[in-house]
Design a protein around this motif. Structure first.
Motif: not given
Length: 158
Positions: A61-73
């Motif tokens: 879940i940490e990776f999945w959430l980090a990817c969600e944040a990454y996509k917004k950069i």
């Protein structure tokens, strides 16, 4: 059970988890409708992560959430920095929070990490999402953890 050992107490202790108000029964019941409802709700990801810690798989879940944040950069400089952090934390062999993805997905990320795009982690994120949805999510719904949370909210009339 003392407040120091009660997992439910820990979840709702605002100073430990940054929760300013309690999760609602309606939100908790929606989690059982779909995995999407769980991971996109206000408190679902944090509570699911707490559960995953008991299974020693909270890196998913940490990776999945980090990817969600990454996509917004939007800044390429920030994207490169975050991509490297994601790679060293989750993707590279022997990473501290290494996720379980297949070799083609890992190799694609390694190829794209020099000039990362907004979508360079998408396949790995999809793999992890499917893994959680098929494997740990059903166990979460059946767990004492989720059942006690739901029961607690039902009996408190929340």
């Amino acid at each position: 059970m003392s407040p120091n050992t009660c997992w439910l107490c820990k979840i709702f202790r605002a100073e430990e988890n940054g929760i300013s108000s309690k999760v609602s029964l309606e939100e908790v019941l929606q989690w059982s409708q779909s995995f999407e409802n769980l991971v996109t709700s206000k408190y679902g990801p944090m509570i699911y992560k707490t559960y995953l810690k008991t299974e020693h798989s909270d890196e998913n879940i940490e990776f999945w959430l980090a990817c969600e944040a990454y996509k917004k950069i939007t800044s390429q400089k920030k994207r490169i920095s975050m991509a490297r952090k994601l790679f060293t934390s989750y993707i590279q062999p022997q990473a501290p929070n290494e996720i379980n993805i297949d070799s083609p997905a890992r190799k694609a990320i390694i190829r794209n990490i020099q000039e990362p795009t907004q979508s360079c982690f998408d396949e790995a994120q999809r793999i992890i999402y499917r893994h959680m949805e098929r494997d740990s999510y059903p166990r979460f719904l059946e767990s004492q953890f989720y059942q006690e949370l739901k029961h607690s909210l039902q009996t408190n009339g929340n």
